[in-house]
Design a protein around this motif. Structure first.
Motif, PDB file in Angstrom:
ATOM      1  N   VAL A   6       1.555  -0.935   0.040  1.00 49.12           N
ATOM      2  CA  VAL A   6      -0.197   0.548   0.296  1.00 49.12           C
ATOM      3  C   VAL A   6       0.728   1.421   0.284  1.00 49.12           C
ATOM      4  N   VAL A  10      -1.663   6.460   0.513  1.00 48.20           N
ATOM      5  CA  VAL A  10      -2.840   5.618   0.369  1.00 48.20           C
ATOM      6  C   VAL A  10      -3.039   4.854   1.150  1.00 48.20           C
ATOM      7  N   LEU A  14      -6.986   5.532   3.690  1.00 45.37           N
ATOM      8  CA  LEU A  14      -7.704   4.731   4.413  1.00 45.37           C
ATOM      9  C   LEU A  14      -7.875   5.247   5.544  1.00 45.37           C
ATOM     10  N   PHE A 201     -10.569  -7.715  -1.447  1.00 48.12           N
ATOM     11  CA  PHE A 201      -9.936  -5.948  -1.195  1.00 48.12           C
ATOM     12  C   PHE A 201     -11.536  -5.409  -1.319  1.00 48.12           C
ATOM     13  N   TYR A 205     -10.754  -1.128   1.773  1.00 45.06           N
ATOM     14  CA  TYR A 205     -10.387   0.238   0.248  1.00 45.06           C
ATOM     15  C   TYR A 205     -11.284   0.685  -0.321  1.00 45.06           C
ATOM     16  N   LEU A 248      -5.283  -2.502  -5.388  1.00 44.99           N
ATOM     17  CA  LEU A 248      -6.403  -2.503  -4.280  1.00 44.99           C
ATOM     18  C   LEU A 248      -7.891  -2.634  -4.424  1.00 44.99           C
ATOM     19  N   ASP A 249      -7.319  -2.598  -5.697  1.00 40.20           N
ATOM     20  CA  ASP A 249      -9.942  -2.512  -6.122  1.00 40.20           C
ATOM     21  C   ASP A 249     -10.374  -4.350  -6.068  1.00 40.20           C
ATOM     22  N   ARG A 252     -10.396  -5.206  -9.293  1.00 40.30           N
ATOM     23  CA  ARG A 252      -9.296  -5.268 -10.481  1.00 40.30           C
ATOM     24  C   ARG A 252      -9.018  -6.414 -11.352  1.00 40.30           C
ATOM     25  N   THR A 277      -2.783   1.651  -4.626  1.00 41.30           N
ATOM     26  CA  THR A 277      -3.547   2.159  -5.197  1.00 41.30           C
ATOM     27  C   THR A 277      -4.196   1.276  -5.152  1.00 41.30           C
ATOM     28  N   ILE A 278      -6.173   2.263  -5.135  1.00 42.26           N
ATOM     29  CA  ILE A 278      -7.011   1.381  -4.803  1.00 42.26           C
ATOM     30  C   ILE A 278      -7.645   2.230  -5.613  1.00 42.26           C
ATOM     31  N   HIS A 279      -9.260   1.686  -5.827  1.00 43.88           N
ATOM     32  CA  HIS A 279     -10.024   2.502  -7.111  1.00 43.88           C
ATOM     33  C   HIS A 279     -10.746   3.772  -6.918  1.00 43.88           C
TER      34      HIS A 279
END
Length: 307
Positions: A6, A10, A14, A201, A205, A248-249, A252, A277-279
């Motif tokens: 991570v 991010v 989070l 995830f 997330y 981290l989605d 994904r 990183t994330i959605h």
């Protein structure tokens, strides 16, 4: 699953989000949920900034807005952009910072599409607007104010789904000018298939399993209709494609599967996964400075595709 990487910005974001009290968007009224997305834009995203042209376009199948770094421009490619938000949230305003920055980085006009949202307008209303708007822009209507020689279709999340579907629709029934590239960003590309990332995830997330289930209930899609799940279609013959995911989605793996399907169909495809990183990172550039670098990397790849 071992602990995933991570990014520091991010992780801080989070930790902040997950420490907040209060309901999530799927736990409040529809009006409140949409208001929360607008509030998050102002809290977490970059500013729209100065741009030569930001104006609404009338006359199309649904409202649209033009973003352009140049006040005057000759004939050339035009991007048609579909915003994310689970088919339920989001609009031209929530994605204005992103569209403006893409217009600057690519030096191209970007037309953001304000398609109909569920649950007021369930499937397939939104995707019908997406296809119709691309076809309308390709027809070079006077309202556009400039001549499009080719279309670049792009969008994030639910908008990534619309990007893929519109590209397939215009492959099968060509518009007045061709689609020369597509850019699905962390797309909902294969929503009827279960993938490990959905479990890995789906909590903690930003985008959650409960939230996605709520989106699906609102959208009320026909799971057998390819306009909901475009991986039901063979991807052969679609234009050069840039697929972007976040590691981290929860969706994904849908993007990974879509990129693989493109490659297997002989499509020229570039796959970029933003690690750590994330959605939704494209709309979080104030809170996630690293997202600006991701966006610039994507635009650099897209420029090469358009040579």
């Amino acid at each position: 699953m071992s602990q995933p990487f991570v990014r520091p910005d991010v992780r801080a974001f989070l930790d902040y989000l997950n420490g907040l009290d209060g309901p999530r968007s799927h736990q409040v009224s529809l009006e409140q949920a949409r208001g929360m997305m607008h509030a998050s834009r102002h809290a977490f995203d970059a500013e729209v900034g100065k741009l030569a042209v930001i104006r609404d376009i009338a006359g199309g199948p649904c409202p649209m807005r033009l973003f352009d770094a140049r006040a005057e421009r000759g004939p050339g490619p035009v991007m048609v952009f579909y915003h994310g938000g689970g088919f339920v949230l989001g609009d031209i305003d929530t994605h204005a910072p992103l569209c403006a920055e893409i217009a600057r980085l690519l030096d191209l006009p970007v037309i953001s599409v304000d398609y109909r949202l569920a649950p007021e307008h369930p499937f397939p209303a939104g995707v019908e607007d997406a296809i119709a708007s691309a076809r309308w822009v390709a027809g070079n209507p006077p309202e556009l104010g400039r001549a499009a020689t080719g279309l670049i279709l792009a969008g994030d999340s639910a908008g990534g789904n619309f990007t893929i579907v519109a590209a397939l629709a215009l492959r099968d029934e060509p518009a007045a000018v061709p689609v020369i590239a597509q850019w699905p960003i962390y797309p909902a590309a294969n929503p009827t298939e279960g993938y490990p990332s959905f479990t890995d995830f789906g909590e903690g997330y930003l985008l959650t399993r409960e939230g996605m289930n709520w989106f699906d209930q609102c959208y009320a899609p026909d799971a057998k209709d390819w306009r909901y799940d475009p991986l039901h279609q063979n991807q052969r013959g679609i234009p050069p494609t840039l697929v972007v995911t976040a590691s981290l989605d929860p969706i994904r793996d849908q993007g990974r599967a879509y990129a693989a399907a493109c490659a297997q169909a002989g499509v020229s495809v570039v796959y970029l996964e933003a690690e750590g990183t994330i959605h939704g990172f494209m709309n979080l550039r104030k809170s996630l400075p690293s997202a600006q670098i991701d966006l610039e990397r994507c635009c650099a790849h897209l420029k090469v595709m358009l040579l």
